[in-house]
Scaffold this motif. Structure first.
Motif, PDB file in Angstrom:
ATOM      1  N   UNK A   1      49.612  46.826  19.298  1.00 50.31           N
ATOM      2  CA  UNK A   1      49.082  47.555  20.685  1.00 50.31           C
ATOM      3  C   UNK A   1      49.875  48.717  21.313  1.00 50.31           C
ATOM      4  N   UNK A   2      49.290  49.518  21.689  1.00 52.55           N
ATOM      5  CA  UNK A   2      49.856  50.638  22.432  1.00 52.55           C
ATOM      6  C   UNK A   2      49.536  50.632  23.939  1.00 52.55           C
ATOM      7  N   UNK A   3      50.081  49.825  24.727  1.00 50.86           N
ATOM      8  CA  UNK A   3      49.814  49.227  26.005  1.00 50.86           C
ATOM      9  C   UNK A   3      50.054  50.542  27.123  1.00 50.86           C
ATOM     10  N   UNK A   4      51.141  51.418  26.605  1.00 55.65           N
ATOM     11  CA  UNK A   4      51.444  52.661  27.426  1.00 55.65           C
ATOM     12  C   UNK A   4      50.193  53.543  27.748  1.00 55.65           C
ATOM     13  N   UNK A   5      49.192  53.582  26.734  1.00 52.30           N
ATOM     14  CA  UNK A   5      47.993  54.426  26.760  1.00 52.30           C
ATOM     15  C   UNK A   5      46.622  53.707  27.049  1.00 52.30           C
ATOM     16  N   UNK A   6      46.936  52.278  27.248  1.00 57.68           N
ATOM     17  CA  UNK A   6      45.739  51.520  27.809  1.00 57.68           C
ATOM     18  C   UNK A   6      45.402  50.148  26.857  1.00 57.68           C
ATOM     19  N   UNK A   7      44.750  49.324  27.538  1.00 58.58           N
ATOM     20  CA  UNK A   7      44.552  48.179  26.922  1.00 58.58           C
ATOM     21  C   UNK A   7      43.880  47.970  25.824  1.00 58.58           C
ATOM     22  N   UNK A   8      42.990  49.177  25.707  1.00 64.95           N
ATOM     23  CA  UNK A   8      41.974  49.306  24.484  1.00 64.95           C
ATOM     24  C   UNK A   8      42.711  49.879  23.321  1.00 64.95           C
ATOM     25  N   UNK A   9      43.797  50.815  23.758  1.00 67.25           N
ATOM     26  CA  UNK A   9      44.544  51.308  22.663  1.00 67.25           C
ATOM     27  C   UNK A   9      45.411  50.475  21.449  1.00 67.25           C
ATOM     28  N   UNK A  10      45.333  51.128  20.360  1.00 63.43           N
ATOM     29  CA  UNK A  10      46.225  50.356  19.536  1.00 63.43           C
ATOM     30  C   UNK A  10      46.692  51.270  18.458  1.00 63.43           C
ATOM     31  N   UNK A  11      47.540  51.141  17.557  1.00 63.87           N
ATOM     32  CA  UNK A  11      47.987  52.089  16.441  1.00 63.87           C
ATOM     33  C   UNK A  11      47.796  50.964  14.991  1.00 63.87           C
TER      34      UNK A  11
ATOM     35  N   UNK B   1      49.285  51.173  11.638  1.00 61.41           N
ATOM     36  CA  UNK B   1      50.378  51.927  11.018  1.00 61.41           C
ATOM     37  C   UNK B   1      50.031  51.780   9.368  1.00 61.41           C
ATOM     38  N   UNK B   2      50.466  52.915   8.864  1.00 63.76           N
ATOM     39  CA  UNK B   2      50.429  53.103   7.285  1.00 63.76           C
ATOM     40  C   UNK B   2      51.431  53.606   6.892  1.00 63.76           C
ATOM     41  N   UNK B   3      52.358  52.929   6.175  1.00 59.63           N
ATOM     42  CA  UNK B   3      53.770  53.404   5.522  1.00 59.63           C
ATOM     43  C   UNK B   3      54.238  53.935   6.719  1.00 59.63           C
ATOM     44  N   UNK B   4      54.487  53.364   7.945  1.00 61.37           N
ATOM     45  CA  UNK B   4      55.403  54.062   8.518  1.00 61.37           C
ATOM     46  C   UNK B   4      54.864  54.998   9.825  1.00 61.37           C
ATOM     47  N   UNK B   5      53.429  55.353   9.441  1.00 67.15           N
ATOM     48  CA  UNK B   5      52.793  56.557  10.270  1.00 67.15           C
ATOM     49  C   UNK B   5      51.948  55.818  11.337  1.00 67.15           C
ATOM     50  N   UNK B   6      52.122  56.187  12.447  1.00 72.63           N
ATOM     51  CA  UNK B   6      51.090  55.430  13.525  1.00 72.63           C
ATOM     52  C   UNK B   6      49.812  56.256  13.576  1.00 72.63           C
ATOM     53  N   UNK B   7      48.559  55.746  13.554  1.00 70.99           N
ATOM     54  CA  UNK B   7      47.447  56.510  13.714  1.00 70.99           C
ATOM     55  C   UNK B   7      46.832  55.751  14.764  1.00 70.99           C
ATOM     56  N   UNK B   8      46.635  56.581  16.064  1.00 73.27           N
ATOM     57  CA  UNK B   8      46.367  56.098  17.353  1.00 73.27           C
ATOM     58  C   UNK B   8      44.792  55.703  17.127  1.00 73.27           C
ATOM     59  N   UNK B   9      44.237  54.605  17.611  1.00 78.99           N
ATOM     60  CA  UNK B   9      43.049  54.129  17.580  1.00 78.99           C
ATOM     61  C   UNK B   9      42.613  53.382  18.828  1.00 78.99           C
ATOM     62  N   UNK B  10      41.228  53.343  19.159  1.00 79.12           N
ATOM     63  CA  UNK B  10      40.820  52.599  20.390  1.00 79.12           C
ATOM     64  C   UNK B  10      39.874  51.675  20.088  1.00 79.12           C
ATOM     65  N   UNK B  11      39.747  50.551  20.641  1.00 80.51           N
ATOM     66  CA  UNK B  11      38.422  49.637  20.642  1.00 80.51           C
ATOM     67  C   UNK B  11      37.358  50.372  21.513  1.00 80.51           C
ATOM     68  N   UNK B  12      36.212  49.934  20.749  1.00 86.99           N
ATOM     69  CA  UNK B  12      34.876  50.411  21.251  1.00 86.99           C
ATOM     70  C   UNK B  12      34.457  50.048  22.738  1.00 86.99           C
ATOM     71  N   UNK B  13      33.962  50.351  23.448  1.00 94.61           N
ATOM     72  CA  UNK B  13      32.847  50.072  24.690  1.00 94.61           C
ATOM     73  C   UNK B  13      33.424  49.016  25.634  1.00 94.61           C
ATOM     74  N   UNK B  14      34.557  49.082  26.230  1.00 90.20           N
ATOM     75  CA  UNK B  14      35.215  48.239  27.132  1.00 90.20           C
ATOM     76  C   UNK B  14      35.914  47.079  26.494  1.00 90.20           C
ATOM     77  N   UNK B  15      36.336  47.096  25.345  1.00 88.64           N
ATOM     78  CA  UNK B  15      36.775  45.779  24.426  1.00 88.64           C
ATOM     79  C   UNK B  15      38.290  46.190  24.726  1.00 88.64           C
ATOM     80  N   UNK B  16      39.269  45.203  24.689  1.00 87.91           N
ATOM     81  CA  UNK B  16      40.540  45.318  24.461  1.00 87.91           C
ATOM     82  C   UNK B  16      41.260  44.898  23.430  1.00 87.91           C
ATOM     83  N   UNK B  17      42.240  45.553  22.983  1.00 82.94           N
ATOM     84  CA  UNK B  17      43.008  44.917  21.639  1.00 82.94           C
ATOM     85  C   UNK B  17      43.856  43.851  21.647  1.00 82.94           C
ATOM     86  N   UNK B  18      43.717  42.626  21.285  1.00 78.62           N
ATOM     87  CA  UNK B  18      44.419  41.536  21.546  1.00 78.62           C
ATOM     88  C   UNK B  18      45.450  41.744  20.299  1.00 78.62           C
ATOM     89  N   UNK B  19      46.666  41.896  20.644  1.00 78.56           N
ATOM     90  CA  UNK B  19      48.070  42.061  19.702  1.00 78.56           C
ATOM     91  C   UNK B  19      48.372  40.995  18.919  1.00 78.56           C
TER      92      UNK B  19
END
Length: 160
Positions: A20-30, A32-50
Motif C-alpha cells: 500500500x501507498x497510503x500517503x498518496x491515496x487508499x487506491x494507490x499501491x506499489x 515492487x520488482x527487484x526492489x524497484x517500486x512501480x506506482x500503481x492505482x486501483x481502478x474506478x473507486x476501488x481501494x487496495x487491501x494491503x
C-alpha cells in the motif's frame, strides 16, 4: 536450508510484492520488482487491501480510514535554493483487518529507528518509542537491543 527474502527499501518492504501507498491515496499501491517500486492505482473507486494484496470495493470502515488525515512524522525546510516550502514526512495506516498485537498493528517509523507507529482498528496512527539502547526491528516488529539489530532498522526515506 532456510533463507529469508532480502529486505527492500522505501515503500518496498521486500524486494518483490505489492504494498500500500497510503500517503498518496487508499487506491494507490506499489508493485515492487527487484526492489524497484512501480506506482500503481486501483481502478474506478476501488481501494487496495494491503492484507489480501488486491483491489476491492471499499467498506464503510475503509472510507473512514481513507478520510483520516495522515500522521505528520517530521518536517524540514525545502533544501532547494530559492524555495521556502516545508517538506513533511507522513504516515497513514494501511487498510487491513490484520491486527497481530490484539487491538493494533505495528509499523516501522520511516524517519526514526528508535520509534515505531501503531495503527488502531479505527485507523488512528500513533508514534511509540523504544526504550534507550533499543531500535525497532522491521523484521520482528518489536524493539530489539541496538547491538543486535543489524540491518533490521527501516531504511529511512522521506515520503511527502
Amino acid at each position: 536450508m532456510f533463507t529469508e527474502t532480502p529486505q527492500g527499501k522505501g515503500l518496498c518492504q521486500r524486494l518483490n510484492g505489492l504494498y500500500a501507498d497510503r500517503v498518496n491515496g487508499c487506491e494507490k499501491y506499489v508493485n515492487c520488482g527487484n526492489g524497484t517500486a512501480y506506482p500503481t492505482a486501483c481502478p474506478g473507486g476501488l481501494v487496495f487491501d494491503d492484507y489480501h494484496k488486491y483491489c476491492k470495493e471499499p467498506t464503510d470502515q475503509d472510507v473512514a480510514m481513507c478520510n483520516k488525515k495522515p500522521l505528520v512524522l517530521q518536517c524540514a525546510d525545502d533544501p532547494n535554493p530559492g524555495f521556502q516550502d516545508t517538506i513533511c514526512s507522513t504516515f497513514k495506516c494501511p487498510i487491513t483487518n490484520k491486527f497481530p498485537f490484539g487491538d493494533h498493528a505495528r509499523y516501522p517509523n520511516p524517519v526514526d529507528c528508535k520509534s515505531f507507529i501503531i495503527c488502531l482498528r479505527d485507523g488512528t496512527a500513533k508514534v511509540h518509542g523504544c526504550p534507550d539502547d533499543m531500535l525497532f526491528s522491521n523484521i520482528r516488529y518489536v524493539c530489539v537491543n541496538a547491538t543486535q539489530a543489524g540491518n533490521e532498522c527501516y531504511d529511512s526515506t522521506i515520503r511527502t
